[in-house]
Design a protein around this motif. Structure first.
Motif, PDB file in Angstrom:
ATOM      1  N   GLN A  72      87.916  49.886  35.002  1.00  0.00           N
ATOM      2  CA  GLN A  72      88.562  50.813  35.937  1.00  0.00           C
ATOM      3  C   GLN A  72      88.268  50.395  37.387  1.00  0.00           C
ATOM      4  O   GLN A  72      89.146  50.456  38.253  1.00  0.00           O
ATOM      5  CB  GLN A  72      88.054  52.245  35.714  1.00  0.00           C
ATOM      6  N   GLY A 103     100.345  55.242  40.615  1.00  0.00           N
ATOM      7  CA  GLY A 103     100.209  55.696  39.229  1.00  0.00           C
ATOM      8  C   GLY A 103      98.804  56.073  38.824  1.00  0.00           C
ATOM      9  O   GLY A 103      98.510  56.203  37.628  1.00  0.00           O
ATOM     10  N   VAL A 104      97.900  56.259  39.780  1.00  0.00           N
ATOM     11  CA  VAL A 104      96.527  56.684  39.465  1.00  0.00           C
ATOM     12  C   VAL A 104      96.526  58.214  39.440  1.00  0.00           C
ATOM     13  O   VAL A 104      96.117  58.877  40.400  1.00  0.00           O
ATOM     14  CB  VAL A 104      95.515  56.131  40.488  1.00  0.00           C
ATOM     15  N   SER A 105      96.977  58.769  38.334  1.00  0.00           N
ATOM     16  CA  SER A 105      97.185  60.223  38.252  1.00  0.00           C
ATOM     17  C   SER A 105      95.895  61.011  38.085  1.00  0.00           C
ATOM     18  O   SER A 105      95.881  62.229  38.283  1.00  0.00           O
ATOM     19  CB  SER A 105      98.126  60.540  37.085  1.00  0.00           C
ATOM     20  N   LYS A 106      94.814  60.328  37.693  1.00  0.00           N
ATOM     21  CA  LYS A 106      93.549  61.028  37.447  1.00  0.00           C
ATOM     22  C   LYS A 106      92.590  60.909  38.635  1.00  0.00           C
ATOM     23  O   LYS A 106      91.370  60.926  38.473  1.00  0.00           O
ATOM     24  CB  LYS A 106      92.892  60.485  36.194  1.00  0.00           C
ATOM     25  N   ARG A 165      89.918  56.926  36.498  1.00  0.00           N
ATOM     26  CA  ARG A 165      89.435  58.231  36.980  1.00  0.00           C
ATOM     27  C   ARG A 165      88.566  57.997  38.215  1.00  0.00           C
ATOM     28  O   ARG A 165      87.589  57.249  38.153  1.00  0.00           O
ATOM     29  CB  ARG A 165      88.607  58.943  35.906  1.00  0.00           C
ATOM     30  N   ARG A 199      96.891  54.450  34.896  1.00  0.00           N
ATOM     31  CA  ARG A 199      96.867  55.836  34.398  1.00  0.00           C
ATOM     32  C   ARG A 199      95.511  56.205  33.788  1.00  0.00           C
ATOM     33  O   ARG A 199      95.210  57.390  33.582  1.00  0.00           O
ATOM     34  CB  ARG A 199      97.973  56.034  33.365  1.00  0.00           C
ATOM     35  N   ASP A 200      94.701  55.179  33.466  1.00  0.00           N
ATOM     36  CA  ASP A 200      93.387  55.435  32.854  1.00  0.00           C
ATOM     37  C   ASP A 200      92.243  55.423  33.874  1.00  0.00           C
ATOM     38  O   ASP A 200      91.075  55.604  33.494  1.00  0.00           O
ATOM     39  CB  ASP A 200      93.113  54.379  31.784  1.00  0.00           C
ATOM     40  N   GLN A 215      98.273  58.647  43.688  1.00  0.00           N
ATOM     41  CA  GLN A 215      98.962  59.381  42.631  1.00  0.00           C
ATOM     42  C   GLN A 215     100.463  59.099  42.606  1.00  0.00           C
ATOM     43  O   GLN A 215     101.050  58.866  41.541  1.00  0.00           O
ATOM     44  CB  GLN A 215      98.713  60.886  42.787  1.00  0.00           C
TER      45      GLN A 215
END
Length: 602
Positions: A537, A509-512, A484, A481-482, A505
């Motif tokens: 990251q 879970g890579v929402s950014k 980017r 989630r962190d 996404q």
């Protein structure tokens, strides 16, 4: 123009046109052997200085200098004082049969050897290498060089390939055998009136360090997609042939006006490998090349009597050339389960044997075989403009000349019977086996165990870079989630950035993550650029994506807290979730033929 309709002047074997000049002791090329005596080439040993004492006639041009001839006397030896340079040459009477020409030694030379023995030694010394003849030969060698250039056929395929191989990069050459009927004696082969298909296709991958190569055969009956193909028309205009989905691979050439560039584009879409160059041959190539090397040895476990290909051979070893060689590589009913896949194995065994013959001492030291092979090869070839000259082909050959055949492996793209057919006639890619094999080729990993000293040299050269790259993977990982990241498509399949974004996404879970569309420039390999303070990251994303350490590129300055990393999907990207780290060993089920080993067809 096909290989059998180039005019009667070429019916003379060029190897027979190298003749001994008795005045210089060197072999020189006489291209116009059929011309009258007074019209012979300047390189002919029969050319003499013009006679005519007292006539004041100018001397005829001498044979061009060679390394030996520069030290040879200009004329007959004489105890008298030489005539001035502007004096007319004395007449040299033609010796009668059995007489010795003026100025020539008789019997044995000063070392005790006969004249014929000396000539034989010269043949052994000078006849074995084309380099000597081209460098030290003469105007005749220059003319022969241009003659070979004239044999080549060149096709402009635009941007279908890279435009040229690079010395510090792997080389990918697409070898295409077409079933187009051309040349006398080939009327019974191929489809009548057809422009030909990609009947036999081999992607020849040469490693970056030139220590090994993989030759990947692509089945002609493979169902695949053919991309849109810009082709250059005879009038110079461009025409784009529409894409076609779910069709046989062999229609990527010839059909609907497709040129070899269309086959190159199809191979790239199918394998993820960009082709540098293509070489195309037809039926005649097998006949003339096998004859030029004096026949290709093959071994049969059982006798063959194939009515369709007209191949009839008993068990055991045979040396095939001409029509027999063509029948051997065309037969479908002689070996295995009589499928096209078994024919591919037979062709690989034949090509391996031909390579061994071409690199054999018997071929390389025989002027007749050497020049016949050069003649046959250039007459048989159609190539792209990137290698469309003898000079460029020579440069390419220079990259391959030291490769050991034991490090050359033939294999076939793994396939399955087409599940959509009741009567099995076509095949589809077996992704479970094909994906790791293609990853190995894209990752420049050999299918054979390269010699330890070659591997050690490669490891030593790459050790420092590899250590730095692998060090980047050591350390903590950020939470998904962190992470980017901005995703660009820089050479992957169309829509790759969009599908990867959705996959990251919703599935990881890579929402950014963000999709920024096409990259400004295309890349061969996927690349992740990040700042030093984004290393955690980068490691997390590399794990998720299956990125190799070599894909990571760290900057020099730290990034802001909301700055995203940059992920550019390259030509090696096959799809979200498909690892890009090449395996170091191919699956055991992969079919292979090693070029240095003779295998009996069965």
């Amino acid at each position: 123009m096909d290989a059998q309709s180039r005019g009667r002047a070429e019916e003379i074997d060029p190897a027979d046109q190298w003749v001994l000049n008795p005045r210089t002791g060197n072999y020189e090329l006489q291209l116009d052997r059929s011309a009258p005596q007074g019209q012979r080439s300047a390189t002919s040993p029969r050319r003499r200085r013009s006679a005519g004492a007292g006539s004041g006639a100018a001397a005829s041009p001498q044979s061009p200098k060679s390394p030996k001839s520069s030290k040879s006397p200009k004329g007959p030896k004489s105890p008298h004082t030489p005539a001035p340079a502007d004096s007319p040459s004395p007449a040299v009477p033609k010796p009668r049969r059995g007489e010795t020409p003026p100025g020539r030694r008789t019997g044995r030379n000063r070392k005790g050897g006969s004249g014929s023995s000396r000539r034989r030694r010269l043949l052994v010394t000078t006849g074995g290498t084309l380099a000597f003849l081209l460098v030290g030969g003469s105007l005749g060698a220059y003319l022969y060089y241009n003659h070979l250039n004239g044999n080549l056929r060149v096709t402009d395929v635009g941007d279908a390939g890279t435009g040229g191989f690079k010395k510090d990069q792997p080389i990918n050459i697409l070898v295409i055998g077409t079933d187009k009927r051309s040349g006398a004696g080939n009327e019974g082969y191929g489809d009548s009136g057809s422009p030909g298909h990609a009947d036999t296709t081999i992607l020849f991958h040469v490693s970056k360090d030139r220590s090994n190569a993989t030759a990947l055969s692509i089945p002609r009956d493979l169902i695949t997609n053919i991309p849109a193909c810009p082709t250059k028309q005879p009038d110079g205009t461009m025409k784009t042939i529409p894409a076609q989905k779910g069709t046989r691979f062999n229609t990527s050439l010839g059909q609907e006006g497709r040129d070899p560039g269309c086959t190159m584009r199809t191979v790239k879409e199918l394998t993820g490998i960009t082709v540098d160059h293509f070489m195309m041959v037809d039926f005649n190539a097998v006949k003339v090349l096998s004859s030029a090397v004096g026949g290709v040895p093959v071994c049969l476990e059982k006798g063959v009597d194939d009515r369709d290909s007209k191949l009839k051979l008993g068990p055991g070893e045979h040396r095939l050339q001409g029509e027999q060689a063509l029948a051997f590589v065309r037969t479908r009913h002689a070996f295995g389960n009589e499928s096209d896949l078994d024919r591919i194995k037979t062709q690989q065994q034949f090509l391996s044997s031909m390579l061994r013959e071409m690199k054999s001492k018997e071929t390389l030291t025989s002027p007749k075989k050497f020049f016949s092979l050069a003649e046959a090869a250039t007459k048989s070839l159609t190539v792209d403009s990137g290698i469309g000259s003898i000079e460029k082909l020579t440069n390419l050959a220079g990259e391959l000349k030291d490769m050991n055949l034991k490090n050359v492996t033939f294999t076939t793209l793994p396939v399955l019977d087409n599940p959509a057919e009741k009567v099995k006639a076509t095949v589809v890619v077996d992704n479970a086996l094909a994906d790791p094999l293609l990853q190995m080729i894209r990752g420049d990993v050999s299918l054979t165990e390269v010699e330890k000293k070659e591997q050690a040299a490669k490891d030593a050269a790459d050790a420092e870079t590899r250590a730095k790259q692998e060090a980047l993977m050591q350390g903590p990982r950020a939470a998904a989630r962190d992470v980017r990241v901005d995703v660009y498509n820089g050479g992957g399949p169309a829509g790759s950035a969009s599908t990867t974004l959705t996959w990251l996404q919703t599935g990881k879970g890579v929402s950014k993550a963000s999709n920024l569309g096409n990259a400004p420039a295309k890349l061969e390999a996927t690349q992740l650029e990040f700042a030093p303070n984004q290393a955690d990251q980068a490691r997390a994303l590399a794990d998720i994506m299956g990125l190799p350490a070599s894909a990571l590129k760290v900057g020099t300055a730290d990034a802001g807290p909301r700055t995203a990393m940059k992920l550019t999907l390259g030509a090696d990207f096959k799809g979200a979730g498909i690892p890009m780290t090449a395996p170091q060993k191919a699956p055991d089920q992969i079919q292979r033929v090693e070029a240095d080993k003779a295998v009996c067809a069965k």
